[in-house]
Design a protein around this motif. Structure first.
Motif, mmCIF file in Angstrom:
data_model
loop_
_atom_site.group_PDB
_atom_site.id
_atom_site.type_symbol
_atom_site.label_atom_id
_atom_site.label_comp_id
_atom_site.label_asym_id
_atom_site.label_seq_id
_atom_site.Cartn_x
_atom_site.Cartn_y
_atom_site.Cartn_z
ATOM 1 N N LYS A 158 21.072 37.804 62.985
ATOM 2 C CA LYS A 158 20.033 36.932 62.448
ATOM 3 C C LYS A 158 19.543 37.480 61.109
ATOM 4 C CE LYS A 158 18.458 35.967 67.153
ATOM 5 N NZ LYS A 158 17.325 36.094 68.123
ATOM 6 N N TRP A 159 19.139 36.586 60.250
ATOM 7 C CA TRP A 159 18.507 37.005 59.007
ATOM 8 C C TRP A 159 17.141 37.606 59.326
ATOM 9 C CZ3 TRP A 159 20.444 37.206 54.146
ATOM 10 C CH2 TRP A 159 21.614 36.499 53.870
ATOM 11 N N ILE A 160 16.833 38.736 58.688
ATOM 12 C CA ILE A 160 15.539 39.372 58.919
ATOM 13 C C ILE A 160 14.824 39.652 57.601
ATOM 14 C CG2 ILE A 160 16.192 40.430 61.119
ATOM 15 C CD1 ILE A 160 16.595 43.095 59.601
ATOM 16 N N GLY A 161 13.513 39.659 57.652
ATOM 17 C CA GLY A 161 12.679 39.988 56.506
ATOM 18 C C GLY A 161 11.388 40.619 56.984
ATOM 19 N N THR A 162 10.453 40.765 56.086
ATOM 20 C CA THR A 162 9.169 41.402 56.431
ATOM 21 C C THR A 162 8.084 40.392 56.749
ATOM 22 O OG1 THR A 162 8.396 41.431 54.144
ATOM 23 C CG2 THR A 162 9.732 43.303 54.882
ATOM 24 N N GLY A 163 8.323 39.139 56.449
ATOM 25 C CA GLY A 163 7.268 38.140 56.573
ATOM 26 C C GLY A 163 6.526 37.893 55.272
ATOM 27 N N ASN B 298 4.782 40.325 40.939
ATOM 28 C CA ASN B 298 5.222 40.680 42.279
ATOM 29 C C ASN B 298 4.443 41.882 42.814
ATOM 30 O OD1 ASN B 298 7.153 41.093 44.567
ATOM 31 N ND2 ASN B 298 7.622 42.919 43.389
ATOM 32 N N LYS B 299 3.987 41.789 44.049
ATOM 33 C CA LYS B 299 3.216 42.876 44.673
ATOM 34 C C LYS B 299 3.942 43.504 45.849
ATOM 35 C CE LYS B 299 -1.316 40.875 43.466
ATOM 36 N NZ LYS B 299 -0.772 39.759 42.672
ATOM 37 N N MET B 300 5.117 42.991 46.204
ATOM 38 C CA MET B 300 5.816 43.470 47.396
ATOM 39 C C MET B 300 6.536 44.792 47.129
ATOM 40 S SD MET B 300 7.592 39.926 48.754
ATOM 41 C CE MET B 300 8.577 39.771 47.262
ATOM 42 N N TYR B 301 6.427 45.729 48.045
ATOM 43 C CA TYR B 301 7.230 46.941 47.995
ATOM 44 C C TYR B 301 8.593 46.655 48.617
ATOM 45 C CZ TYR B 301 3.440 49.916 46.383
ATOM 46 O OH TYR B 301 2.453 50.498 45.620
ATOM 47 N N ASP B 302 9.629 47.291 48.067
ATOM 48 C CA ASP B 302 10.973 47.119 48.610
ATOM 49 C C ASP B 302 11.012 47.671 50.037
ATOM 50 O OD1 ASP B 302 11.878 46.067 46.177
ATOM 51 O OD2 ASP B 302 12.270 48.061 45.379
ATOM 52 N N PRO B 303 11.396 46.846 51.015
ATOM 53 C CA PRO B 303 11.223 47.254 52.417
ATOM 54 C C PRO B 303 12.364 48.085 52.988
ATOM 55 C CG PRO B 303 11.957 44.983 52.313
ATOM 56 C CD PRO B 303 11.801 45.428 50.889
ATOM 57 N N ILE C 205 15.716 39.688 51.923
ATOM 58 C CA ILE C 205 16.070 39.493 53.324
ATOM 59 C C ILE C 205 17.519 39.919 53.513
ATOM 60 C CG2 ILE C 205 14.395 37.640 53.659
ATOM 61 C CD1 ILE C 205 16.683 35.623 53.451
ATOM 62 N N ALA C 206 17.909 40.135 54.758
ATOM 63 C CA ALA C 206 19.266 40.632 55.014
ATOM 64 C C ALA C 206 19.768 40.163 56.363
ATOM 65 C CB ALA C 206 19.299 42.154 54.945
ATOM 66 N N ILE D 94 23.484 44.004 65.820
ATOM 67 C CA ILE D 94 23.148 42.895 64.929
ATOM 68 C C ILE D 94 21.708 43.039 64.456
ATOM 69 C CG2 ILE D 94 24.769 41.302 66.045
ATOM 70 C CD1 ILE D 94 22.308 40.031 67.442
ATOM 71 N N THR D 95 21.439 42.474 63.288
ATOM 72 C CA THR D 95 20.056 42.396 62.845
ATOM 73 C C THR D 95 19.335 41.316 63.660
ATOM 74 O OG1 THR D 95 20.845 40.972 61.050
ATOM 75 C CG2 THR D 95 20.331 43.262 60.495
ATOM 76 N N ASP D 96 18.168 41.675 64.159
ATOM 77 C CA ASP D 96 17.332 40.749 64.911
ATOM 78 C C ASP D 96 15.899 41.266 64.889
ATOM 79 O OD1 ASP D 96 17.283 42.860 66.735
ATOM 80 O OD2 ASP D 96 18.660 41.894 68.148
ATOM 81 N N GLU D 97 15.030 40.704 65.726
ATOM 82 C CA GLU D 97 13.623 41.086 65.706
ATOM 83 C C GLU D 97 13.367 42.507 66.203
ATOM 84 O OE1 GLU D 97 14.473 38.485 69.355
ATOM 85 O OE2 GLU D 97 15.015 38.561 67.230
ATOM 86 N N SER D 98 14.400 43.147 66.804
ATOM 87 C CA SER D 98 14.211 44.516 67.287
ATOM 88 C C SER D 98 14.251 45.545 66.157
ATOM 89 C CB SER D 98 15.277 44.851 68.338
ATOM 90 O OG SER D 98 16.570 44.914 67.744
ATOM 91 N N TRP D 99 14.709 45.141 64.976
ATOM 92 C CA TRP D 99 14.721 46.064 63.844
ATOM 93 C C TRP D 99 13.292 46.288 63.369
ATOM 94 C CZ3 TRP D 99 19.124 47.588 60.489
ATOM 95 C CH2 TRP D 99 20.355 47.412 61.132
ATOM 96 N N ARG D 100 12.983 47.528 63.044
ATOM 97 C CA ARG D 100 11.644 47.899 62.603
ATOM 98 C C ARG D 100 11.607 47.970 61.073
ATOM 99 N NH1 ARG D 100 8.329 47.233 66.598
ATOM 100 N NH2 ARG D 100 6.977 49.002 66.019
ATOM 101 N N THR D 101 10.475 47.627 60.491
ATOM 102 C CA THR D 101 10.387 47.579 59.034
ATOM 103 C C THR D 101 9.100 48.213 58.541
ATOM 104 O OG1 THR D 101 10.474 46.134 57.091
ATOM 105 C CG2 THR D 101 9.352 45.258 59.039
ATOM 106 N N HIS D 102 9.182 48.760 57.308
ATOM 107 C CA HIS D 102 8.036 49.433 56.688
ATOM 108 C C HIS D 102 8.255 49.428 55.171
ATOM 109 C CE1 HIS D 102 5.310 52.742 55.544
ATOM 110 N NE2 HIS D 102 4.679 52.496 56.680
ATOM 111 N N PRO D 103 7.177 49.339 54.389
ATOM 112 C CA PRO D 103 7.356 49.392 52.934
ATOM 113 C C PRO D 103 7.872 50.756 52.483
ATOM 114 C CG PRO D 103 5.178 48.546 53.518
ATOM 115 C CD PRO D 103 5.770 49.105 54.766
ATOM 116 N N SER D 104 8.776 50.726 51.494
ATOM 117 C CA SER D 104 9.238 51.966 50.865
ATOM 118 C C SER D 104 8.287 52.315 49.724
ATOM 119 C CB SER D 104 10.661 51.787 50.323
ATOM 120 O OG SER D 104 10.642 51.067 49.093
ATOM 121 N N PRO D 105 8.455 53.469 49.083
ATOM 122 C CA PRO D 105 7.592 53.810 47.938
ATOM 123 C C PRO D 105 7.958 53.084 46.649
ATOM 124 C CG PRO D 105 8.525 55.778 48.985
ATOM 125 C CD PRO D 105 9.297 54.604 49.471
#
Length: 932
Positions: free
Chosen positions: A153-158, A168-173, A265-266, A284-295
């Motif tokens: 599945k395609w995943i992103g940070t929301g 742009n204010k988003m940090y690369d996740p 997204i990826a 596979i990528t799905d909702e179980s992948w955890r995400t956090h902003p990078s520096p």
């Protein structure tokens, strides 16, 4: 029906083979297959072509022999390398095929399976029928042939970029997934597609040395996936796969669609196999992948006219050690967001970007405001690595500039926020800079040269050519043209400039594509770019001008989908102005692929796009003349000729209408040739007749009989007339004479055309063999010209002939067309247009005086093998040394100016006549020396 030229060639080849057979007593094959490729790539991973094409060249087993050739080949393909070593082709054994073909041979074995590795090799029979040894084993792997095979599945940070809220204010996740394996894997290929850039890590180790993947793509229609071999990094027990996404093209306005966020997204998927070939796990990528902003975060809004492409800011205070390792605890990270964009997933069948050349600073200046100016010595587009020291918590700023008198050009800047240590290293991840000078602000300790590095970043295609001559200015132009081209070819397409726009202009492609094909191995590169052009067809180009209400909408959208054959001016990037010579690249580039590589599939795959484009132009034809269409920026002719205003505009002039009509005729004639080659005779007849009628109409309206000239009698009008060949045949020499006078007399030997007209001018003069006229223009050191750029300190080729014209760039695709002439003009390695792909070619010594050029040498690794040419003049004496690769032949054009005797060392050259002051010889494979 075979032409007389073809029959002569076949008779010559038959004679050569018979001669070599009768004279040889050796049982060892005279040739060995080398340089195996699949779809132009060496050992490619993840191809999703069900019938990929295989190619090789030959090397002689004895350099002193002549006439080596291939009379048959045998290809073996296996899924087992060990079985292939035993000469077992259990997937495909072609058997012995009586053929001299060695390029782009279509796979014809058992249907290929997804996510499998295939090994192959080839043997050939030489001109005596003796079998060669098999080549070294090569391989490729397949991707996923069906969209249904993707369960990821395609995943992103929301998050999603909102242009109304400013920059742009988003940090690369970061994303990560932990899993357990019960045994050490034998094979695992991770397929990763992303909107925006990505990096892949397995158990803390970065996989592969790709830079800024994937290749730039129209993300309204498709996403390209890359195959990563990850089995070596996986272990029995706990593992983690991590993705680091970069914003980049994910927020580019033309790629905005309602079904996906404007954010990185990826999607990723891997089947993990044991030694028995069994799948032991699918990740596979799905909702179980955890995400956090990078520096890391993008500076800028990624687009021309909306804040630029900026740079990156790294906040060392937000670093997390071992974020991509197995033992890191990600419980406080958030879950990924699932997305459902409507995108076709297809393999990235082009070389990745890589760091190519390391660049060291040549000087650092400490300025009165306590900033430091670093001179990298050369203008380039790429990455930097800079170690800095300052006060804890302070932000160090890096400003990039092309111009010595400006701290920053085109808003390119990056930053580094220091942590409590007060020192750190800025290193690019998901953007690139462009410039020569770096101004560093905020330091407490002077920077050190050894702690500053730069790299060119580009698509990692192979170099194909070496060239050098006796004229230092010509060498400078050649080397700067190549360096500029390399700095523009990042992401699987050629951009106009790497700082301001980063768009893939079709008109600029006309100024670069033959230079590219004669100096680099760009088969995969241009195949990918043509797919981009097919993707963008049917979308409107520029809308009006900057004062129109539609302009603002266009800046934040991809333009209306109009359907049909209309082309925007750039691909895959949509934005930008242009005209018929911009959209017309969809005909010219497939034709070049056929001429240079013999690639018929390039003609077939792009034929409907070609037909659609000509149908669109047809809707603007009246009385056999093409009328103006579109908005202010949609019908440009030549662009940025000497003295043009800042915008380089002439799109409403009658001269411009003439220029574009001539180009349209060229498109029609080229398309007719394409149609005939692939058996579309009806289309060929229609386009040929339209070209005939249009030529007559253009000539009748614009020809100035007393001047033997056209339209406004400028260099670009003469060029356009000759390029389209719109005049009656008997008038062409007189029009050529008018062009000669315009260059040598009216312009005092200087060039007086721009980007589009210049590419057309050099094409006309190269085909006419007028090396003297090209040399005149390339040898000038005063304005306008390449020598003028050199005299003014250029290290790359400028956008305009004027250095300081209204914010134009100093690293641009505008005037790269001499790069082709150095190979097929100065060194004399020319196509024989009846034999695409260089199986037969021409060596033609240019008629230049010793005071102009006394020698030139080139080595061109053509699609059919390594061709060498080295000529030298000393007084009245001329020598020519050439190498014709196995399975090839050449026609040598050796000048004979005073009826002197011409000798050839081997006795294997066959004299076939004389023409235009040259003696002509046919030669088969081997090394030859001609002299007078």
């Amino acid at each position: 029906m075979k032409t007389s030229k073809t029959l002569i060639y076949l008779a010559f080849i038959s004679f050569s083979l018979l001669f070599m057979y009768s004279c040889s007593k050796s049982s060892r094959s005279s040739v060995m297959p080398i340089s195996l490729t699949v779809e132009y790539l060496t050992n490619p991973l993840g191809l999703d072509i069900e019938k990929p094409r295989m190619s090789w060249t030959l090397e002689p087993t004895k350099e002193s022999d002549f006439g080596q050739s291939q009379t048959a080949y045998r290809i073996l393909v296996s899924m087992s390398e060990s079985r292939l070593k035993d000469n077992v082709g259990d997937i495909w054994d072609s058997g012995w095929v009586e053929s001299d073909k060695m390029q782009l041979i279509e796979y014809n074995g058992i249907p290929l399976e997804s996510d499998k590795a295939y090994f192959w090799k080839v043997a050939v029979k030489d001109e005596k029928g003796v079998e060669s040894k098999y080549s070294k084993i090569s391989k490729w792997s397949t991707g996923l042939f069906s969209q249904d095979e993707w369960t990821a599945k395609w995943i992103g940070t929301g998050e999603s970029y909102n242009p109304s809220e400013g920059p742009n204010k988003m940090y690369d996740p970061w994303f990560r997934k932990k899993f357990t394996l019960t045994e050490k894997p034998y094979k695992a290929t991770l397929f990763v597609a992303s909107i925006g850039f990505h990096e892949v890590y397995v158990n803390g180790e970065k996989i592969d040395d790709h830079v800024l993947p994937p290749a730039v793509t129209d993300h309204t229609k498709r996403a390209r996936y890359i195959a990563y071999e990850i089995a070596p990094e996986l272990i029995k027990g706990e593992n983690v796969i991590a993705l680091w996404l970069g914003t980049g093209w994910s927020i580019f306005a033309p790629y905005a669609t309602d079904d996906k966020p404007r954010a990185p997204i990826a999607i990723a998927q891997t089947d993990i196999y044991n030694e028995k070939g069994e799948v032991i796990e699918r990740i596979i990528t799905d909702e179980s992948w955890r995400t956090h902003p990078s520096p890391n975060k993008l500076i800028g809004n990624w687009g021309f006219g909306v804040g630029g492409y900026g740079g990156e800011i790294w906040d060392a205070n937000q670093e997390i050690e071992n974020w991509n390792s197995v033992d890191f605890n990600d419980e406080d990270w958030k879950s990924s967001t699932i997305l459902n964009p409507s995108l076709k997933l297809s393999a990235q069948q082009v070389e990745p970007n890589r760091l190519i050349d390391e660049i060291q600073p040549v000087d650092i200046e400490h300025r009165s405001d306590d900033s430091y100016r670093v001179d990298m010595g050369v203008n380039f587009a790429g990455w930097t690595d800079i170690h800095v020291k300052g006060n804890p918590g302070d932000t160090i700023h890096f400003l990039f500039s092309e111009r010595e008198d400006q701290d920053m050009t085109f808003a390119l800047h990056s930053a580094y926020v220091l942590d409590n240590s007060g020192e750190g290293t800025f290193h690019n991840h998901f953007n690139y800079m462009s410039g020569r000078w770096i101004t560093i602000k905020g330091l407490t300790t002077p920077p050190v040269k050894d702690n500053i590095k730069g790299w060119l970043v580009r698509t990692d295609y192979d170099d194909a050519t070496y060239f050098e001559c006796s004229d230092s200015l010509q060498n400078w132009i050649y080397n700067r043209v190549k360096w500029t081209f390399e700095n523009l070819s990042l992401g699987g397409f050629v951009v106009d400039c790497p700082q301001r726009e980063r768009f893939g202009y079709g008109g600029d492609a006309h100024a670069t594509s033959e230079t590219g094909l004669l100096n680099y191995k760009l088969g995969a590169f241009y195949t990918k770019w043509l797919e981009d052009w097919r993707d963008v067809q049917g979308t409107e180009p520029m809308v009006g001008n900057m004062n129109d209400p539609e302009w603002a909408r266009k800046q934040e959208g991809s333009g209306r989908i109009l359907g049909g054959g209309i082309m925007p001016q750039t691909a895959p990037t949509y934005h930008g102005g242009g005209g018929p010579a911009w959209g017309g690249i969809v005909i010219t580039l497939p034709w070049f692929m056929y001429q240079y590589h013999g690639d018929i599939r390039a003609l077939e795959e792009n034929f409907e796009m070609i037909k659609g484009w000509l149908t669109f132009l047809d809707s603007h034809v009246e009385n056999n003349l093409l009328n103006r269409y579109g908005g202010r920026w949609d019908f440009l002719g030549d662009w940025l000729w000497p003295g043009a205003n800042a915008a380089g505009m002439n799109n409403y002039s009658d001269e411009n209408l003439f220029f574009n009509n001539c180009y349209w005729v060229y498109n029609l004639k080229t398309a007719a040739q394409i149609a005939r080659i692939i058996g579309r005779e009806t289309d060929a007849e229609i386009w040929s007749e339209k070209a005939k009628l249009a030529s007559e109409a253009i000539h009748n309206k614009y020809y100035i009989e007393e001047e033997k000239n056209y339209s406004d009698m400028s260099m670009r009008s003469l060029t356009a007339a000759l390029y389209g060949d719109i005049m009656p045949e008997e008038l062409r020499p007189e029009v050529m004479k008018s062009l000669e006078n315009e260059i040598l007399i009216n312009q005092n030997g200087h060039i007086d055309v721009g980007i589009t007209g210049g590419a057309m001018l050099f094409k006309v003069l190269r085909e006419e063999g007028r090396d003297d006229l090209i040399y005149s223009m390339t040898s000038q050191t005063t304005y306008p010209g390449w020598g003028f750029m050199k005299e003014n300190g250029a290290t790359t080729i400028w956008e305009s002939w004027e250095k300081d014209l209204g914010g134009h760039s100093l690293l641009h695709s505008s005037y790269l067309y001499p790069g082709a002439w150095y190979i097929d003009g100065v060194s004399g390695i020319r196509q024989d247009k009846d034999f695409p792909g260089y199986r037969k070619f021409i060596i033609r010594v240019p008629k230049l005086t010793e005071s102009q050029l006394s020698w030139a040498k080139a080595e061109f690794d053509s699609p059919s093998g390594l061709i060498k040419s080295h000529w030298e003049r000393q007084g009245s004496n001329l020598t020519l040394n050439i190498t014709v690769p196995p399975n090839c032949s050449a026609t040598v054009w050796f000048p004979q100016e005073n009826n002197e005797t011409i000798t050839e060392n081997s006795g294997h050259a066959i004299h076939i006549g004389n023409q235009e002051g040259y003696q002509l010889y046919e030669v088969s494979a081997g090394n030859y020396r001609f002299s007078n």
